[in-house]
Design an enzyme around this catalytic site. Structure first.
Site, PDB file in Angstrom:
ATOM      1  N   HIS A  42      -7.944 -11.052  -5.978  1.00  0.00           N
ATOM      2  CA  HIS A  42      -9.300 -11.583  -5.898  1.00  0.00           C
ATOM      3  C   HIS A  42     -10.208 -10.989  -6.945  1.00  0.00           C
ATOM      4  CE1 HIS A  42      -8.547 -13.711  -2.153  1.00  0.00           C
ATOM      5  NE2 HIS A  42      -7.874 -12.660  -1.756  1.00  0.00           N
ATOM      6  N   CYS A  58      16.602 -26.445  -2.277  1.00  0.00           N
ATOM      7  CA  CYS A  58      17.753 -26.513  -1.374  1.00  0.00           C
ATOM      8  C   CYS A  58      17.721 -25.368  -0.363  1.00  0.00           C
ATOM      9  CB  CYS A  58      19.082 -26.526  -2.124  1.00  0.00           C
ATOM     10  SG  CYS A  58      19.797 -24.905  -2.462  1.00  0.00           S
ATOM     11  N   CYS A 106      23.433 -21.916  -2.710  1.00  0.00           N
ATOM     12  CA  CYS A 106      23.683 -20.559  -3.197  1.00  0.00           C
ATOM     13  C   CYS A 106      23.984 -19.578  -2.071  1.00  0.00           C
ATOM     14  CB  CYS A 106      22.482 -20.060  -3.982  1.00  0.00           C
ATOM     15  SG  CYS A 106      20.994 -19.988  -2.975  1.00  0.00           S
ATOM     16  N   VAL A 161       8.949   4.503  13.570  1.00  0.00           N
ATOM     17  CA  VAL A 161       8.293   5.718  14.065  1.00  0.00           C
ATOM     18  C   VAL A 161       7.932   5.526  15.533  1.00  0.00           C
ATOM     19  CG1 VAL A 161       6.278   7.216  13.832  1.00  0.00           C
ATOM     20  CG2 VAL A 161       7.414   6.306  11.798  1.00  0.00           C
ATOM     21  N   SER A 174      -7.024  -8.701   3.535  1.00  0.00           N
ATOM     22  CA  SER A 174      -7.670  -9.197   2.321  1.00  0.00           C
ATOM     23  C   SER A 174      -9.049  -8.550   2.154  1.00  0.00           C
ATOM     24  CB  SER A 174      -7.820 -10.716   2.438  1.00  0.00           C
ATOM     25  OG  SER A 174      -8.381 -11.223   1.257  1.00  0.00           O
ATOM     26  N   ILE A 187       0.837  -1.210   0.000  1.00  0.00           N
ATOM     27  CA  ILE A 187       0.000   0.000   0.000  1.00  0.00           C
ATOM     28  C   ILE A 187       0.865   1.251   0.000  1.00  0.00           C
ATOM     29  CG2 ILE A 187      -1.777   1.265   1.280  1.00  0.00           C
ATOM     30  CD1 ILE A 187      -2.788  -1.303  -0.057  1.00  0.00           C
TER      31      ILE A 187
END
Lengths: 118, 510, 420
Positions: B80, B468, B473, B203, B368, B43
């Protein structure tokens, strides 16, 4: 005393008992070879271990060189040995088996390179 | 100040003023912004990007070490269709407006999206009645393409679903994308267009001053004429710093399984269950990357920072998911995670200027369908700003497009060859599981809002998301980060500042 | 690019295969290795214990690797480093990528797969809790310490008593960390017994059998773990929870053969071993594609990996130079009671010299047992053993004469307790 032999991967279960009649003062059973017998006796009289580690290396394609003591040193010197190893700084090229420190900590054992590096 | 200063009265005052100025500058407090956005989730990042079209000095503030570190990285990743929210609510309005806006946005920002459609499945007559209700709701919310289909048709389309399914609501406009990829892309584009991203700023207080708000963080002070509160689960805390019209946000935790790509095609559509008492039931949903998500559960908690998964929660999800598909392959789990929904006491999105705090705009309670609503919410907040301010002057040089993200794995053989010729780092594969090259990793470190942490690299380029889980990595990614950021590898962290990976060199005296 | 034999993975299996293939008169060989040097995982296994069978000496991992790398160089076998294979097609075309050559397609008459294995992760065993830093698989921690020279933590807990976990317990202690304990889900350790002594007993590190971690704690960096005892069904026993403060968790919870490329080539996999089904010549279900080493099944001793690599190399060479004759008689091996898996899964009698060595693991700890090898209903070999544990791979050698004579097609190996 009961212990596992560490000389080879089989890992025989050893039983070591005091025996004044034998030359070393101990009787070892459970071993499958002579090296195991010697290990059992040493464990009671002067336990030793091989130390493997790495040292800082300059001018090589990698930053660490694996090293090992080319024989077993007294177990109680393990950490002192590590301290010494960690204070080292060496330079390439190095050949596998090359002595890095001769007679480390007066044990009669050398610290050698575990691989070549150039 | 090494110079000798004459000790006379004039000098005394000058010296003191200099000291005050220096002290003030050191506190970092002199910069005045037009807009300060608190919270760099989807947002906040969206609003930042939309406002960056205009001549405004904007700060996007977040307490964490990277953007998208809250619920924006830990949700169902679903756009949605919009039938679910109660008509007349903000949720319904913004979801139905937001859903169709994604194609353009994703194209501009080079974010992958796939409209795979969704089912809400029902098992008995009561469920089918609920489904009828959702369908009607969908019509009222102007959702297109909705259809009620019977169990056999459902199974024809999705053979892995259970025989017990009686029917379903089908919504073709439902889509999937990577929510953190979207957030990062928005933040990058915002930064490209002049927004300042201030990370690691939590904050602590906001003071109302005559001309502006003074935001006091744990690191500095930020003065801004307008403040937009997008602080997720903490939005109530932020609101209550300036406004007496309080609302309360309860974190509602949801846990998920992530399953291996080998079972990513277990279903091709988003599978919802008929709404249970809390939330939208347990979902089985493919991800845009080819994995499968199973979850979430719903558990109200106290602590706003508790994202631990639990054995009970995960067990529950398995059990409930099996109602949709008995053979859902949860044994192919590669990782689990949890996110916190911002459940607001008002029951609907809180979007608007606080009545007793002019210039302070709340965008709170965005749970949601928050992600799905985000483009419409951002547009609406821009309108609010226009109303409050009178007008906003558009920039000439706003660039809506993010520089294309290279995905080596998806290139053709010729494209791969050309790329490696141009930059050999694209020939060095760092992540074996996802086929990610060094070139891609270097690129995403060096962008605006770029990666500075191992997880940051993971979210932007994918090493560490495969089976993995970073075992192969990990050290290589840390090495590349250290090199690109000019740091020692022991300074590289996983995520937030305290998440060190290595403790120091083995050789002493270094 | 065209080669007679392409070997994927330059670790101990691939190196042994390459050397043997070259000695078997095939010249056009290429080893493809994804790391910056040959040697595979051996390069970070700086401890000793390797080579007792192969060289009759006790060597460290790098020393063992160097012996084979030297041979590769002496025999002038070609190899590519920093090269990742992306795909193998059914008709043996290998796509690989590196910085120098870019994207390359290599045609091979024969391929030997020796990609080794990866480590099982926290996610795969699903430990609940937070997701902080400080959680490593043992091999990754080993790489940081031995190759980069960095420590991973100060107060360490280890989950899993396999060899890698035990070796790391010692390594970390020697480098000054405090290892709080090693927890093991099963009632027995998965590693070599010598490692329990020299890695745990030597340093007074407790081994907690029948225990597992039920929760991880800590926001940014791990702060502690909750340990629980488990019952015979490996379920946590309520009331036995104990909290251990630590800043690092090492996971040594299993190795998984790395078969993504085998899948891309559509090879038939054995779902117990996780590796491709192979025959006595280490050939997979696809003609001319061979496999050896940890990619087929996880080994304990690198010496046997080299032996297997040699077998694959020799037979890949045979395939290239003469081909195999059509098999008149193929025997399937089957694991019976007490045996978890057997490799190879198929035996073509025509391709044996005078015997076949079967590799297997038991599914539990057994003592005073007999291993029965049956061809059909007939027991063709009985071996008395004092102990058999899943952590130590067993080899059974079968003389070819024992396999001839009958028309039976299934060879079963099972365990019989003495006195049964």
């Amino acid at each position: 005393m009961e212990t596992i032999c560490i000389v080879c991967p089989i890992g025989c279960r050893l039983t070591i008992t005091k025996d004044t009649t034998s030359p070393d003062g101990y009787l070892v059973s459970g071993n499958q070879c002579k090296r195991g017998e010697r290990y059992g006796i040493l464990e009671m009289t002067n336990p030793t271990r091989v130390i493997t580690s790495t040292v800082k290396i300059n001018k090589a394609h990698l930053k660490r060189l694996p090293v090992k003591t080319n024989g077993a040193i007294p177990k109680d010197m393990n950490f002192k040995c590590m301290e010494l190893i960690n204070s080292l700084e060496i330079e390439a090229p190095i050949k596998v088996g090359q002595v890095i420190i001769k007679n480390i900590l007066d044990t009669g054992i050398d610290l050698v390179a575990s691989r070549s590096m150039d | 100040m090494g110079r000798c200063i004459e000790v006379d009265l004039c000098g005394f005052f000058i010296a003191n003023s200099l000291l005050v100025v220096i002290w003030y500058l050191q506190k970092g407090g002199v910069c005045m912004y037009d807009v300060a956005i608190i919270g760099a989730g989807v947002i906040g990042a969206f609003i930042a990007r939309e406002l960056s079209r205009y001549e405004l000095k904007i700060a996007l503030i977040d307490k964490d070490n990277d953007v998208s570190n809250g619920a924006s990285k830990a949700n169902s990743a679903i756009i949605h269709a919009g039938y679910d929210a109660k008509p007349g609510t903000n949720m319904a309005k913004f979801n139905s407006l937001g859903n169709p806006m994604f194609d353009k946005i994703c194209q501009e920002l080079d974010v992958e999206i796939d409209r795979i459609g969704s089912f809400v499945i029902g098992f008995d007559d009561a469920d089918m009645e609920t489904i009828e209700g959702l369908y009607k709701r969908g019509i009222e919310n102007s959702i297109e393409g909705l259809e009620i289909i019977d169990g056999d048709k459902v199974r024809e389309m999705e053979p892995n679903l259970n025989d017990t399914i009686k029917g379903a609501l089908y919504a073709p406009t439902c889509g999937i994308l990577s929510p953190w990829e979207l957030t990062i892309a928005l933040a990058e584009n915002a930064a490209d267009n002049g927004v300042e991203i201030l990370l690691n700023n939590e904050v602590e207080d906001i003071k109302k001053r005559d001309l502006a708000y003074k935001i006091i963080t744990n690191k500095r002070e930020i003065d801004s004429k307008y403040v937009i509160n997008c602080a997720g689960v903490y939005a109530d805390k932020i609101n209550n710093m300036v406004s007496n019209e309080s609302f309360e946000i309860t974190p509602r935790k949801g846990q998920y399984f992530v399953l291996d790509k080998s079972v990513g095609d277990f279903v091709d559509t988003v599978i919802f269950q008929c709404p249970l008492n809390v939330g939208k039931g347990v979902i089985i949903v493919p991800t845009i990357h080819g994995n499968l998500l199973v979850g979430p559960d719903a558990e109200d908690i106290e602590e706003k920072d508790n994202t631990a998964t639990s054995a009970e929660g995960l067990e529950y999800i398995k059990e409930v998911a099996r109602r949709s598909a008995a053979t859902v392959p949860v044994n192919k789990v590669i990782t689990t995670y949890s996110g916190l929904r911002a459940e607001v006491s008002t029951g609907d999105f809180v979007i608007g200027e606080a009545r007793d705090a002019k210039g302070f705009i709340n965008v709170a309670g965005i749970k949601s369908p928050g992600l799905s609503s985000s483009p419409a919410i951002a547009e609406y907040v821009v309108d609010i700003m226009k109303d409050i301010r009178g007008e906003l002057i558009e920039k000439d040089k706003f660039n809506p497009r993010r520089r294309r993200v290279l995905r080596f794995d998806k290139l053709s053989d010729e494209e791969k060859t050309d790329l490696i010729k141009k930059d050999p780092r694209f020939g060095r594969i760092i992540c074996r599981c996802e086929s990610v090259t060094e070139g891609e990793i270097v690129d995403i470190i060096n962008r605006n809002a770029g990666a500075t942490t191992v997880d940051g690299v993971k979210r932007r380029a994918r090493p560490g998301t495969g089976r993995c889980q970073g075992g192969f990595c990990g050290p290589r990614v840390a090495e590349i980060l250290a090199r690109e950021l000019n740091k020692d590898i022991a300074e590289i962290v996983k995520d937030n500042e305290g998440s060190y990976i290595l403790t120091g060199k083995t050789s002493k005296g270094e | 690019m065209d080669y007679d034999i392409v070997i994927i993975g330059g670790g101990p299996a691939g190196l042994a295969a390459a050397v043997e293939a070259k000695k078997s008169r095939v010249d056009n060989i290429l080893i493809i290795e994804r790391d910056r040097e040959l040697g595979g995982i051996l390069q970070q296994c700086i401890h000793n214990g390797f080579g007792l069978h192969e060289f009759k000496e006790e060597l460290t991992g790098p020393e063992y690797a160097e012996r084979f790398i030297d041979q590769v160089k002496e025999l002038q076998i070609e190899y590519k480093l920093d090269t990742m294979v992306l795909n193998i097609s059914e008709d043996k075309i290998i796509s690989a990528v590196n910085s120098e050559d870019g994207l390359i397609n290599i045609k091979a008459k024969s391929i030997i797969l020796s990609m080794g294995c990866r480590e099982r992760t926290r996610g795969a065993i699903n430990i609940p809790g937070t997701r902080p830093s400080g959680i490593f698989t043992a091999g990754t921690a080993q790489r940081y310490i031995n190759m980069e020279g960095y420590m991973v933590g100060k107060k360490i807990f280890i989950l899993g008593s396999g060899d890698i976990g035990l070796i790391m317990a010692r390594r970390l202690t020697l480098e000054g960390a405090q290892v709080m304990g090693v927890a093991e889900l099963l009632p027995y350790s998965g590693g070599l017994t010598r490692n329990i002594t020299q890695c745990l007993h030597d340093y007074n590190i407790p081994l907690l059998l029948s225990h597992t971690i039920i929760r991880i704690d800590g926001r940014d960096r791990i702060q502690g773990i909750e340990l629980s005892e488990v019952d015979e069904n490996r379920r946590p026993i309520p009331g036995t929870e104990k909290y251990y403060e630590c800043d690092t968790l090492l996971l040594s919870v299993g190795l998984i053969p790395e078969n993504e490329l085998s899948k891309s080539a559509n090879l038939k996999l054995d779902n117990i071993t996780g590796g491709p089904i192979v025959n006595e010549s280490m050939e997979t279900s696809r003609e001319g594609i061979f496999a050896c080493g940890n990619v087929v099944h996880v080994h304990d001793l690198v010496d046997y990996v080299s032996e297997e690599g040699r077998r694959a190399g020799k037979n890949a060479a045979k395939y290239v130079l003469e081909g195999f004759s059509n098999s008149e008689r193929t025997i399937q091996t089957k694991s019976g009671k007490g045996i978890r898996y057997i490799v190879p899964q198929q035996i073509r009698l025509e391709n044996l010299d005078n015997s076949i060595t079967l590799f297997m693991r038991s599914d539990d700890v057994y003592s005073d047992l007999i291993i029965n090898v049956k061809l059909g209903q007939e027991v063709i070999k009985r071996i008395k053993k004092r102990t058999l544990t899943p952590g130590e791979m067993e080899r059974v050698n079968i003389d070819i004469n024992l396999l001839k004579g009958t028309a039976r097609e299934t060879l079963v190996v099972e365990i019989e307790k003495e006195g049964q």
